[in-house]
Structure formats: C-alpha cells, structure tokens
Design a protein around this motif. Structure first.
Motif, PDB file in Angstrom:
ATOM      1  N   ALA A 112       0.819  -1.210   0.000  1.00  0.00           N
ATOM      2  CA  ALA A 112       0.000   0.000   0.000  1.00  0.00           C
ATOM      3  C   ALA A 112       0.852   1.259   0.000  1.00  0.00           C
ATOM      4  N   THR A 113       2.044   1.170   0.597  1.00  0.00           N
ATOM      5  CA  THR A 113       2.905   2.343   0.717  1.00  0.00           C
ATOM      6  C   THR A 113       3.787   2.548  -0.516  1.00  0.00           C
ATOM      7  N   LEU A 114       4.307   1.453  -1.076  1.00  0.00           N
ATOM      8  CA  LEU A 114       5.339   1.564  -2.101  1.00  0.00           C
ATOM      9  C   LEU A 114       4.813   1.481  -3.530  1.00  0.00           C
ATOM     10  N   LEU A 115       3.693   0.792  -3.721  1.00  0.00           N
ATOM     11  CA  LEU A 115       3.207   0.625  -5.087  1.00  0.00           C
ATOM     12  C   LEU A 115       2.601   1.923  -5.601  1.00  0.00           C
ATOM     13  N   PRO A 116       2.834   2.254  -6.849  1.00  0.00           N
ATOM     14  CA  PRO A 116       2.274   3.484  -7.407  1.00  0.00           C
ATOM     15  C   PRO A 116       0.769   3.349  -7.630  1.00  0.00           C
ATOM     16  N   GLU A 117       0.101   4.485  -7.648  1.00  0.00           N
ATOM     17  CA  GLU A 117      -1.331   4.527  -7.955  1.00  0.00           C
ATOM     18  C   GLU A 117      -1.529   4.841  -9.438  1.00  0.00           C
ATOM     19  N   PRO A 118      -2.523   4.246 -10.110  1.00  0.00           N
ATOM     20  CA  PRO A 118      -3.370   3.165  -9.578  1.00  0.00           C
ATOM     21  C   PRO A 118      -2.667   1.822  -9.679  1.00  0.00           C
ATOM     22  N   ILE A 119      -3.076   0.887  -8.827  1.00  0.00           N
ATOM     23  CA  ILE A 119      -2.482  -0.444  -8.814  1.00  0.00           C
ATOM     24  C   ILE A 119      -3.064  -1.265  -9.963  1.00  0.00           C
ATOM     25  N   ALA A 120      -2.234  -2.042 -10.624  1.00  0.00           N
ATOM     26  CA  ALA A 120      -2.691  -2.925 -11.690  1.00  0.00           C
ATOM     27  C   ALA A 120      -3.698  -3.925 -11.139  1.00  0.00           C
ATOM     28  N   ASP A 121      -4.638  -4.324 -11.972  1.00  0.00           N
ATOM     29  CA  ASP A 121      -5.704  -5.227 -11.527  1.00  0.00           C
ATOM     30  C   ASP A 121      -5.151  -6.533 -10.970  1.00  0.00           C
ATOM     31  N   ALA A 122      -4.150  -7.084 -11.614  1.00  0.00           N
ATOM     32  CA  ALA A 122      -3.578  -8.346 -11.150  1.00  0.00           C
ATOM     33  C   ALA A 122      -2.964  -8.187  -9.761  1.00  0.00           C
ATOM     34  N   MET A 123      -2.261  -7.072  -9.531  1.00  0.00           N
ATOM     35  CA  MET A 123      -1.655  -6.845  -8.225  1.00  0.00           C
ATOM     36  C   MET A 123      -2.716  -6.578  -7.180  1.00  0.00           C
ATOM     37  N   GLN A 124      -3.780  -5.879  -7.554  1.00  0.00           N
ATOM     38  CA  GLN A 124      -4.876  -5.636  -6.615  1.00  0.00           C
ATOM     39  C   GLN A 124      -5.500  -6.954  -6.176  1.00  0.00           C
ATOM     40  N   SER A 125      -5.641  -7.887  -7.100  1.00  0.00           N
ATOM     41  CA  SER A 125      -6.199  -9.195  -6.761  1.00  0.00           C
ATOM     42  C   SER A 125      -5.288  -9.942  -5.795  1.00  0.00           C
ATOM     43  N   VAL A 126      -3.983  -9.862  -6.009  1.00  0.00           N
ATOM     44  CA  VAL A 126      -3.029 -10.513  -5.106  1.00  0.00           C
ATOM     45  C   VAL A 126      -3.134  -9.918  -3.706  1.00  0.00           C
ATOM     46  N   ILE A 127      -3.231  -8.595  -3.631  1.00  0.00           N
ATOM     47  CA  ILE A 127      -3.339  -7.929  -2.324  1.00  0.00           C
ATOM     48  C   ILE A 127      -4.624  -8.354  -1.616  1.00  0.00           C
ATOM     49  N   TRP A 128      -5.722  -8.440  -2.355  1.00  0.00           N
ATOM     50  CA  TRP A 128      -6.976  -8.863  -1.739  1.00  0.00           C
ATOM     51  C   TRP A 128      -6.900 -10.307  -1.240  1.00  0.00           C
ATOM     52  N   ILE A 129      -6.252 -11.167  -2.012  1.00  0.00           N
ATOM     53  CA  ILE A 129      -6.100 -12.559  -1.590  1.00  0.00           C
ATOM     54  C   ILE A 129      -5.294 -12.640  -0.295  1.00  0.00           C
ATOM     55  N   LEU A 130      -4.174 -11.918  -0.247  1.00  0.00           N
ATOM     56  CA  LEU A 130      -3.337 -11.940   0.957  1.00  0.00           C
ATOM     57  C   LEU A 130      -4.039 -11.281   2.139  1.00  0.00           C
ATOM     58  N   ARG A 131      -4.855 -10.265   1.868  1.00  0.00           N
ATOM     59  CA  ARG A 131      -5.600  -9.619   2.954  1.00  0.00           C
ATOM     60  C   ARG A 131      -6.569 -10.595   3.615  1.00  0.00           C
ATOM     61  N   ASN A 132      -7.237 -11.409   2.812  1.00  0.00           N
ATOM     62  CA  ASN A 132      -8.160 -12.385   3.377  1.00  0.00           C
ATOM     63  C   ASN A 132      -7.444 -13.501   4.116  1.00  0.00           C
ATOM     64  N   LEU A 133      -6.264 -13.869   3.618  1.00  0.00           N
ATOM     65  CA  LEU A 133      -5.458 -14.843   4.350  1.00  0.00           C
ATOM     66  C   LEU A 133      -5.040 -14.257   5.692  1.00  0.00           C
ATOM     67  N   TYR A 134      -4.683 -12.978   5.704  1.00  0.00           N
ATOM     68  CA  TYR A 134      -4.356 -12.294   6.969  1.00  0.00           C
ATOM     69  C   TYR A 134      -5.534 -12.333   7.923  1.00  0.00           C
ATOM     70  N   VAL A 135      -6.732 -12.044   7.431  1.00  0.00           N
ATOM     71  CA  VAL A 135      -7.925 -12.046   8.286  1.00  0.00           C
ATOM     72  C   VAL A 135      -8.131 -13.429   8.898  1.00  0.00           C
ATOM     73  N   TRP A 136      -8.072 -14.470   8.074  1.00  0.00           N
ATOM     74  CA  TRP A 136      -8.323 -15.808   8.600  1.00  0.00           C
ATOM     75  C   TRP A 136      -7.232 -16.245   9.565  1.00  0.00           C
ATOM     76  N   TRP A 137      -5.971 -15.920   9.267  1.00  0.00           N
ATOM     77  CA  TRP A 137      -4.910 -16.288  10.195  1.00  0.00           C
ATOM     78  C   TRP A 137      -5.038 -15.553  11.530  1.00  0.00           C
ATOM     79  N   MET A 138      -5.481 -14.300  11.492  1.00  0.00           N
ATOM     80  CA  MET A 138      -5.713 -13.593  12.747  1.00  0.00           C
ATOM     81  C   MET A 138      -6.848 -14.245  13.536  1.00  0.00           C
ATOM     82  N   LEU A 139      -7.905 -14.632  12.844  1.00  0.00           N
ATOM     83  CA  LEU A 139      -9.002 -15.311  13.528  1.00  0.00           C
ATOM     84  C   LEU A 139      -8.524 -16.628  14.132  1.00  0.00           C
ATOM     85  N   CYS A 140      -7.726 -17.374  13.393  1.00  0.00           N
ATOM     86  CA  CYS A 140      -7.188 -18.630  13.913  1.00  0.00           C
ATOM     87  C   CYS A 140      -6.321 -18.381  15.152  1.00  0.00           C
ATOM     88  N   ALA A 141      -5.480 -17.364  15.086  1.00  0.00           N
ATOM     89  CA  ALA A 141      -4.617 -17.052  16.225  1.00  0.00           C
ATOM     90  C   ALA A 141      -5.444 -16.651  17.443  1.00  0.00           C
TER      91      ALA A 141
END
Length: 400
Positions: free
Chosen positions: A267-296
């Motif tokens: 979010a800090t280093l990537l230029p705006e606007p973010i490419a669609d493919a990279m946005q999808s990767v970020i969303w995937i990792l964000r959801n993995l973060y959410v689930w791992w936090m819930l598991c923890a």
C-alpha cells in the motif's frame, strides 16, 4: 490440553465475546482521533493523528469478522437446547426490540452531533428530535443515513445478525445433512482452505459493492460475514479442531503479522493506480491475513481463556448494554468537550473515561429494571433472582 466436555460451559467463548466488544469500544474511540482522508467518522477531534492508523487498520480488517464468528458459535450452543421455531422467536425479540429502541432512543444524539458539527443541522436537540421523529427531509450529507431520515449507525450489527439468523434457520435442514467442512481440517489445510471462500467473495463482489451499510444491497459484506458466521456454527464443539487451533496459534499469529507487513508495504510503495492483477493478489493476501488472525485469536482464547474468571459473569451480562450505549456516549462526550480544546492527552482520556463510566453507570441502572432489561437485550430477572449472582443471566448476550 484437556478437551472440554460436550456439555461444559465454554468460558473462552464468553471471555472472547467480552474482549471483542471491548476492542470495538476502543476502536470507535480511536475513530475520533485517527487522521487521514480515508478515516472519516461521525465526529472528529481537532487532535487527530496518523500515528494510530496502522493499529486501527490492523484491527479494522478482522474485528467484525471475529464478532460474527462468535455469533455463529453462540448459535451452535443455543440450538443444542432450543427448537428452531423458539430459537427464531427468541432471537427476534432479543435483536429487533433493542434495535428499534436503540434507533429511536439511544442513537439520535449521534446524527444530531454529526449534523451540527457539519453545519447542516441547527443547534437544539429537542427541536432536532421533533424533526427526526417526524421523518423530516435533511440536507444532503447532514449525517450518516440522512437520505432515510433516520439511522441505526453502530446498531447495524443487530439488523445484520437478525437477517443472518433467519437465513441460517431456513438453511439449517440442508446444513445438517451436509458434512462439516471444518471437521477434518488440520495443519496447513486449516490455515488455508477456510480463507478461500473469503478470497472468492472479495474478488467477485468487492469491486461492485461498497461498504455502505445498506442491508439490502450490501452483498460483499453479507458474503464475508455470513461465511464466518457459518464457520462459527461449524466450529461448535469440534474439540479436535479447537485443539488444532490452539496448537497453530503461534504460527498463525506470526504469519498474520508478516502478511500485514507485506500488505502495508504494498500500500505504501506501489504506485497509484495499482494494476488489476496486483490488486487481486493484495486482496487474496488480505483475506489470508484475516483468517490467520481469527485462527490465532481462537487458538489463544482456547489456550488461556477457558476458565471461570471472576470478572466473566459481569462482563458477559454487560456486553449487550455496553455495546448499545458506547458510541452514543463517545460522540455525546466528544461533542461537548472537543470545542474546549483541552489538549491531545486530556481530551482523549476524558472521552474514554467518560464512556466507560457512563456505560458502567447506565448498565447498573438497566440491570435492576425489568422494564429496561429487554430494551437492552437482557433477559428479565425473576423476582427470586434478586440475590443470585450475575452469572444467572450470562447464557445469552449480543453475540448470541
């Protein structure tokens, strides 16, 4: 670690519910002071700071997912001893009555303070209430929900939970015939596969449905919250999965912290606007973060909170009224003292202390009144229960 007996009380779930809603109070208090264009709220202090953005963002991603997961867990335990028709009737009474009462009695100070601060509502709370109850047309942007003439603000959770409860009841005959998708998950499978539906929902729905709080059209959040609600119901008394979560808690927390760091770097280093493919990767990792936090969180709760703490009966009873009251108190107190410019230490301290004291005082009044108790989601007390401990009413709270 010894598995809980099937009929024993899950103190860790009671404790986790209380802690989750305490964190929600702190989060809403933080919303008054977090700075930045993306952090608008009903009211803002003149002492905002961007320094608290990271902890606020870290909590923002999973706070409501945790609450809806706990709600699903509570449904699992309630349904063990309650028929579905009676369950729906009880849930409707315990959710809709406080929602309606809260919208018309507890919440109005919030749109009033917001509208006056925006310069779009004339000062005078009584005159505002006359217009508010009369379904008056308000200036555009006067307060959140101005287009409807009224608002439920933070009580949206009650409306969403009631809706999910009804949908769940309709699906229950089918769900009972299907295998439990969490029952056999262990290790990496438990850390990955439950996150996949969240990823799919985000990729398909988030681009098309913004977080508007519109119950009818909020399909992205419905997909997310109803999924974790079902996860809570499926988890139930699966002691093998709970023990696995306890064993995975450190790895889940370490992985979640690493993912959040990567998310912030992108979010800090990537230029705006973010490419669609990279946005999808970020969303995937964000959801993995959410689930791992819930598991923890679930794993640490299972390990350290499954015991009858002395504070737990009071906290379990207090969750619902404190949840209903806290945001109105935060905004009312801030509305009164923000113009005083008391400083970046004194003002936040007074708002937080005033909110906690106000919730405690009003809860002490509410819990003694059989007239007020149902309006704040609490069961009526029997005449013979006057000398009983708080634990007598700890069976169902806002998360249930």
């Amino acid at each position: 670690m010894q598995a809980a007996l099937p009929n024993s009380r899950r103190h860790d779930i009671d404790a986790l519910r209380a802690i989750a809603f305490a964190a929600l109070i702190l989060y809403h208090w933080g919303m008054l002071y977090v700075g930045g264009e993306d952090w608008g709220w009903h009211l803002k202090s003149s002492y905002t700071t961007e320094a608290i953005q990271l902890p606020m963002l870290a909590m923002n991603r999973w706070r409501m997912d945790l609450i809806f997961l706990i709600s699903g867990l509570s449904v699992h335990f309630l349904l063990r001893d309650t028929r579905i028709a009676r369950f729906i009737a009880l849930r409707s009474w315990r959710l809709l009555l406080p929602l309606v009462f809260g919208m018309w009695v507890v919440v109005p100070i919030q749109p009033y303070a917001e509208g006056v601060s925006n310069g779009l509502v004339q000062p005078g709370f009584f005159a505002f209430l006359v217009r508010y109850y009369g379904h008056t047309t308000w200036p555009a942007g006067a307060f959140a929900g101005w287009e409807h003439g009224f608002t439920w603000n933070h009580l949206w959770y009650l409306a969403y939970l009631w809706t999910y409860t009804c949908v769940f009841a309709l699906l229950l005959p089918l769900l009972k015939r299907l295998p439990n998708p969490l029952a056999r998950l262990r290790g990496l499978h438990l850390l990955v596969w439950p996150a996949v539906p969240l990823m799919i929902a985000t990729l398909l729905l988030q681009p098309h449905f913004k977080d508007t709080g519109d119950l009818v059209h909020d399909w992205y959040r419905h997909a997310m919250y109803f999924t974790v609600f079902l996860y809570g119901w499926w988890l139930g008394t699966l002691d093998g999965v709970w023990n696995e979560l306890a064993g995975l808690r450190r790895r889940a927390l370490t992985g979640a912290i690493a993912l959040f760091g990567f998310y912030i770097a992108c979010a800090t280093l990537l230029p705006e606007p973010i490419a669609d493919a990279m946005q999808s990767v970020i969303w995937i990792l964000r959801n993995l973060y959410v689930w791992w936090m819930l598991c923890a969180i679930l794993g640490y709760a299972r390990t350290y909170l499954n015991r009858p703490f002395r504070w737990l009966p009071y906290a379990t009873e207090a969750v619902y009224p404190w949840y209903m009251l806290h945001q109105s108190l935060i905004i009312a107190i801030a509305f009164a003292i923000v113009p005083m410019h008391l400083g970046p230490i004194v003002e936040p301290a007074l708002v937080l202390l005033g909110t906690v004291a106000g919730c405690a005082l009003l809860h002490a009044i509410i819990r003694r009144s059989n007239l007020l108790r149902p309006l704040f989601g609490m069961k009526r007390r029997q005449a013979s229960a006057a000398s009983m401990s708080f634990a007598s009413d700890s069976g169902v709270s806002v998360g249930a």
